[in-house]
Write a protein that holds these residues in place. Structure first.
Motif, PDB file in Angstrom:
ATOM      1  N   LEU A   1      -7.152   3.066   6.645  1.00 10.53           N
ATOM      2  CA  LEU A   1      -6.682   4.445   6.742  1.00 10.53           C
ATOM      3  C   LEU A   1      -5.275   4.520   7.330  1.00 10.53           C
ATOM      4  O   LEU A   1      -4.461   5.349   6.913  1.00 10.53           O
ATOM      5  N   VAL A   2      -4.973   3.653   8.292  1.00  9.13           N
ATOM      6  CA  VAL A   2      -3.615   3.610   8.847  1.00  9.13           C
ATOM      7  C   VAL A   2      -2.619   3.178   7.767  1.00  9.13           C
ATOM      8  O   VAL A   2      -1.532   3.757   7.639  1.00  9.13           O
ATOM      9  N   LEU A   3      -2.978   2.181   6.986  1.00 15.33           N
ATOM     10  CA  LEU A   3      -2.091   1.723   5.915  1.00 15.33           C
ATOM     11  C   LEU A   3      -1.833   2.841   4.904  1.00 15.33           C
ATOM     12  O   LEU A   3      -0.709   2.998   4.415  1.00 15.33           O
ATOM     13  N   LEU A   4      -2.864   3.615   4.597  1.00 15.97           N
ATOM     14  CA  LEU A   4      -2.693   4.753   3.684  1.00 15.97           C
ATOM     15  C   LEU A   4      -1.670   5.741   4.245  1.00 15.97           C
ATOM     16  O   LEU A   4      -0.829   6.270   3.503  1.00 15.97           O
TER      17      LEU A   4
ATOM     18  N   PHE B   1       0.841   5.111   6.289  1.00 12.00           N
ATOM     19  CA  PHE B   1       2.176   4.528   6.181  1.00 12.00           C
ATOM     20  C   PHE B   1       2.701   4.640   4.759  1.00 12.00           C
ATOM     21  O   PHE B   1       3.859   5.009   4.540  1.00 12.00           O
ATOM     22  N   VAL B   2       1.867   4.307   3.780  1.00 10.37           N
ATOM     23  CA  VAL B   2       2.307   4.372   2.386  1.00 10.37           C
ATOM     24  C   VAL B   2       2.624   5.804   1.986  1.00 10.37           C
ATOM     25  O   VAL B   2       3.656   6.079   1.357  1.00 10.37           O
ATOM     26  N   ALA B   3       1.745   6.749   2.342  1.00  7.75           N
ATOM     27  CA  ALA B   3       1.949   8.144   1.958  1.00  7.75           C
ATOM     28  C   ALA B   3       3.241   8.706   2.537  1.00  7.75           C
ATOM     29  O   ALA B   3       3.942   9.495   1.886  1.00  7.75           O
ATOM     30  N   PHE B   4       3.581   8.299   3.745  1.00  7.69           N
ATOM     31  CA  PHE B   4       4.779   8.831   4.395  1.00  7.69           C
ATOM     32  C   PHE B   4       6.032   8.528   3.592  1.00  7.69           C
ATOM     33  O   PHE B   4       6.975   9.328   3.557  1.00  7.69           O
ATOM     34  N   PHE B   5       6.057   7.375   2.943  1.00  3.07           N
ATOM     35  CA  PHE B   5       7.260   6.967   2.224  1.00  3.07           C
ATOM     36  C   PHE B   5       7.226   7.334   0.741  1.00  3.07           C
ATOM     37  O   PHE B   5       8.066   6.881  -0.030  1.00  3.07           O
ATOM     38  N   ARG B   6       6.269   8.158   0.350  1.00  2.00           N
ATOM     39  CA  ARG B   6       6.217   8.665  -1.013  1.00  2.00           C
ATOM     40  C   ARG B   6       6.699  10.115  -1.007  1.00  2.00           C
ATOM     41  O   ARG B   6       6.235  10.921  -0.215  1.00  2.00           O
ATOM     42  N   LYS B   7       7.617  10.447  -1.901  1.00  2.00           N
ATOM     43  CA  LYS B   7       8.152  11.809  -1.937  1.00  2.00           C
ATOM     44  C   LYS B   7       7.048  12.834  -2.119  1.00  2.00           C
ATOM     45  O   LYS B   7       7.087  13.923  -1.558  1.00  2.00           O
ATOM     46  N   SER B   8       6.051  12.469  -2.903  1.00  2.00           N
ATOM     47  CA  SER B   8       4.940  13.388  -3.168  1.00  2.00           C
ATOM     48  C   SER B   8       3.919  13.402  -2.044  1.00  2.00           C
ATOM     49  O   SER B   8       3.034  14.260  -2.010  1.00  2.00           O
ATOM     50  N   GLN B   9       4.052  12.455  -1.094  1.00  2.00           N
ATOM     51  CA  GLN B   9       3.085  12.285  -0.013  1.00  2.00           C
ATOM     52  C   GLN B   9       1.698  11.907  -0.538  1.00  2.00           C
ATOM     53  O   GLN B   9       0.704  12.071   0.151  1.00  2.00           O
TER      54      GLN B   9
ATOM     55  N   VAL C   1      -0.786   8.910  -2.448  1.00  2.00           N
ATOM     56  CA  VAL C   1      -0.940   7.465  -2.614  1.00  2.00           C
ATOM     57  C   VAL C   1      -1.525   7.201  -4.001  1.00  2.00           C
ATOM     58  O   VAL C   1      -2.573   7.747  -4.348  1.00  2.00           O
ATOM     59  N   SER C   2      -0.855   6.376  -4.770  1.00  2.00           N
ATOM     60  CA  SER C   2      -1.291   6.096  -6.136  1.00  2.00           C
ATOM     61  C   SER C   2      -2.400   5.055  -6.153  1.00  2.00           C
ATOM     62  O   SER C   2      -2.649   4.370  -5.151  1.00  2.00           O
ATOM     63  N   GLN C   3      -3.045   4.906  -7.299  1.00  2.00           N
ATOM     64  CA  GLN C   3      -4.057   3.875  -7.453  1.00  2.00           C
ATOM     65  C   GLN C   3      -3.441   2.488  -7.313  1.00  2.00           C
ATOM     66  O   GLN C   3      -4.079   1.575  -6.779  1.00  2.00           O
ATOM     67  N   ALA C   4      -2.208   2.337  -7.771  1.00  2.00           N
ATOM     68  CA  ALA C   4      -1.515   1.053  -7.615  1.00  2.00           C
ATOM     69  C   ALA C   4      -1.294   0.740  -6.141  1.00  2.00           C
ATOM     70  O   ALA C   4      -1.440  -0.414  -5.703  1.00  2.00           O
TER      71      ALA C   4
ATOM     72  N   ARG D   1      -3.175   1.767  -3.662  1.00  2.00           N
ATOM     73  CA  ARG D   1      -4.476   1.424  -3.082  1.00  2.00           C
ATOM     74  C   ARG D   1      -4.883   0.000  -3.442  1.00  2.00           C
ATOM     75  O   ARG D   1      -5.432  -0.728  -2.606  1.00  2.00           O
ATOM     76  N   ARG D   2      -4.626  -0.391  -4.686  1.00  2.00           N
ATOM     77  CA  ARG D   2      -4.948  -1.777  -5.087  1.00  2.00           C
ATOM     78  C   ARG D   2      -4.134  -2.764  -4.272  1.00  2.00           C
ATOM     79  O   ARG D   2      -4.658  -3.815  -3.861  1.00  2.00           O
ATOM     80  N   TRP D   3      -2.887  -2.448  -4.013  1.00  2.00           N
ATOM     81  CA  TRP D   3      -2.010  -3.323  -3.225  1.00  2.00           C
ATOM     82  C   TRP D   3      -2.518  -3.425  -1.787  1.00  2.00           C
ATOM     83  O   TRP D   3      -2.599  -4.529  -1.218  1.00  2.00           O
ATOM     84  N   LEU D   4      -2.885  -2.293  -1.199  1.00  2.00           N
ATOM     85  CA  LEU D   4      -3.422  -2.299   0.162  1.00  2.00           C
ATOM     86  C   LEU D   4      -4.717  -3.102   0.233  1.00  2.00           C
ATOM     87  O   LEU D   4      -4.924  -3.895   1.154  1.00  2.00           O
ATOM     88  N   ARG D   5      -5.588  -2.874  -0.725  1.00  2.00           N
ATOM     89  CA  ARG D   5      -6.874  -3.571  -0.730  1.00  2.00           C
ATOM     90  C   ARG D   5      -6.697  -5.075  -0.920  1.00  2.00           C
ATOM     91  O   ARG D   5      -7.453  -5.865  -0.333  1.00  2.00           O
ATOM     92  N   PHE D   6      -5.737  -5.461  -1.697  1.00  2.00           N
ATOM     93  CA  PHE D   6      -5.484  -6.887  -1.880  1.00  2.00           C
ATOM     94  C   PHE D   6      -5.137  -7.540  -0.544  1.00  2.00           C
ATOM     95  O   PHE D   6      -5.702  -8.582  -0.180  1.00  2.00           O
ATOM     96  N   HIS D   7      -4.224  -6.929   0.179  1.00  2.00           N
ATOM     97  CA  HIS D   7      -3.778  -7.538   1.436  1.00  2.00           C
ATOM     98  C   HIS D   7      -4.818  -7.425   2.547  1.00  2.00           C
ATOM     99  O   HIS D   7      -4.944  -8.341   3.366  1.00  2.00           O
ATOM    100  N   LEU D   8      -5.564  -6.337   2.579  1.00  2.00           N
ATOM    101  CA  LEU D   8      -6.527  -6.136   3.662  1.00  2.00           C
ATOM    102  C   LEU D   8      -7.851  -6.834   3.388  1.00  2.00           C
ATOM    103  O   LEU D   8      -8.466  -7.391   4.302  1.00  2.00           O
ATOM    104  N   PHE D   9      -8.294  -6.846   2.142  1.00  2.00           N
ATOM    105  CA  PHE D   9      -9.624  -7.375   1.815  1.00  2.00           C
ATOM    106  C   PHE D   9      -9.587  -8.649   0.969  1.00  2.00           C
ATOM    107  O   PHE D   9     -10.167  -9.667   1.353  1.00  2.00           O
ATOM    108  N   ALA D  10      -8.903  -8.602  -0.151  1.00  2.00           N
ATOM    109  CA  ALA D  10      -8.959  -9.732  -1.095  1.00  2.00           C
ATOM    110  C   ALA D  10      -8.346 -11.009  -0.529  1.00  2.00           C
ATOM    111  O   ALA D  10      -8.780 -12.116  -0.862  1.00  2.00           O
ATOM    112  N   ARG D  11      -7.355 -10.876   0.349  1.00  2.00           N
ATOM    113  CA  ARG D  11      -6.694 -12.060   0.892  1.00  2.00           C
ATOM    114  C   ARG D  11      -7.477 -12.713   2.017  1.00  2.00           C
ATOM    115  O   ARG D  11      -7.110 -13.796   2.479  1.00  2.00           O
ATOM    116  N   GLN D  12      -8.528 -12.051   2.472  1.00  2.00           N
ATOM    117  CA  GLN D  12      -9.363 -12.677   3.494  1.00  2.00           C
ATOM    118  C   GLN D  12     -10.077 -13.891   2.896  1.00  2.00           C
ATOM    119  O   GLN D  12     -10.403 -13.906   1.723  1.00  2.00           O
TER     120      GLN D  12
END
Length: 266
Positions: free
Chosen positions: A171-174, A176-184, A186-189, A191-202
């Motif tokens: 949720l914290v990562l979301l 951070f990502v939303a803050f730097f998006r003009k639309s505020q 978070v896209s599916q892409a 979320r996939r990127w966040l999930r890769f680093h937080l979960f898949a890379r474990q």
């Protein structure tokens, strides 16, 4: 637990870093970097606004490398397999909980050089994940102790902290990502990127200790499922849900996630 005890819930030590005390000007560039706040204090306040006040400044719990080495020896053989970049230590003495949070010099330098408050990317996301998870462990351990939990050496307590940390870090990562998006948004892409680093890379299967391997395999799978459910909720419902989830013990958290699975919500 008395107020006096709450205020002494830490192992005080000279910290080797006070992250981002020297803030840079960012001009017109969108940035989360404040004038007088560290990244640590900002994230602690975010968690406290979401859940409850812990009663102490957790930055006072930061310990140096020497103290980390001492506590690692006391923690036992299995602790040798845990990351040397960031660790949280807990010790109970009667009605007091002692907490030590360690961040390596390398980790601090990475976050100072690539401050996530100025942008989140491949260079700093792994460092931010480790940073947030250890702070989260300390905060939730203190909150649970404050609410009467005393079996801090139990496996369920450890798994509860780990599951909660993975959910909160997502949720914290979301944010951070939303803050730097003009639309505020978070896209599916994203979320996939966040999930890769937080979960898949474990790589929990890499642990030689069967207990650690089981702990990280199980909590990661549960966190993946639960965060998928959180992604379906709007902001108000998500806040209500995570506050309810936080109040549960580990067994109840498992049952909550399994119930959502059975209902087809995941």
């Amino acid at each position: 637990m008395t107020t006096r005890a709450r205020r002494s819930v830490y192992e005080r030590a000279h910290t080797h870093a006070d992250l981002a005390k020297k803030h840079r000007r960012t001009g017109d560039r969108r940035s989360l970097v404040p004038v007088n706040e560290t990244l640590f204090s900002q994230i602690q306040k975010l968690f406290e606004r979401t859940y409850a006040q812990v009663g102490i400044n957790l930055e006072d719990c930061l310990i140096d490398r020497t103290r980390c080495a001492q506590l690692s020896v006391l923690a036992g053989k299995s602790a040798r397999e845990l990351s040397e970049l960031a660790r949280t230590f807990l010790r109970r003495a009667g009605d007091q909980l002692y907490v030590g949070i360690y961040y390596s010099r390398w980790l601090i330098e990475q976050l100072e050089q690539h401050d996530p408050r100025a942008g989140l990317g491949d260079r700093n996301i792994r460092s931010l994940i480790m940073f947030v998870e250890e702070l989260n462990h300390a905060l939730h351990a203190a909150l649970q102790f404050k609410n009467g939990t005393r079996e801090i050496a139990s496996e369920d307590f450890a798994r509860n902290l780990e599951l909660q940390a993975q959910v909160d870090t997502y949720l914290v990562l979301l944010l951070f990502v939303a803050f730097f998006r003009k639309s505020q948004r978070v896209s599916q892409a994203d979320r996939r990127w966040l999930r890769f680093h937080l979960f898949a890379r474990q790589s929990p299967e890499a642990f030689r200790d069967t207990n650690l391997r089981g702990r990280y395999l199980e909590t990661s799978q549960l966190a993946v499922s639960y965060t998928h459910y959180l992604d379906t909720l709007n902001g108000v419902r998500r806040l209500d849900e995570i506050r309810r989830f936080h109040s549960l013990d580990y067994g109840a958290k498992q049952r909550r996630i399994l119930a959502l699975t059975d209902q087809g919500s995941l």
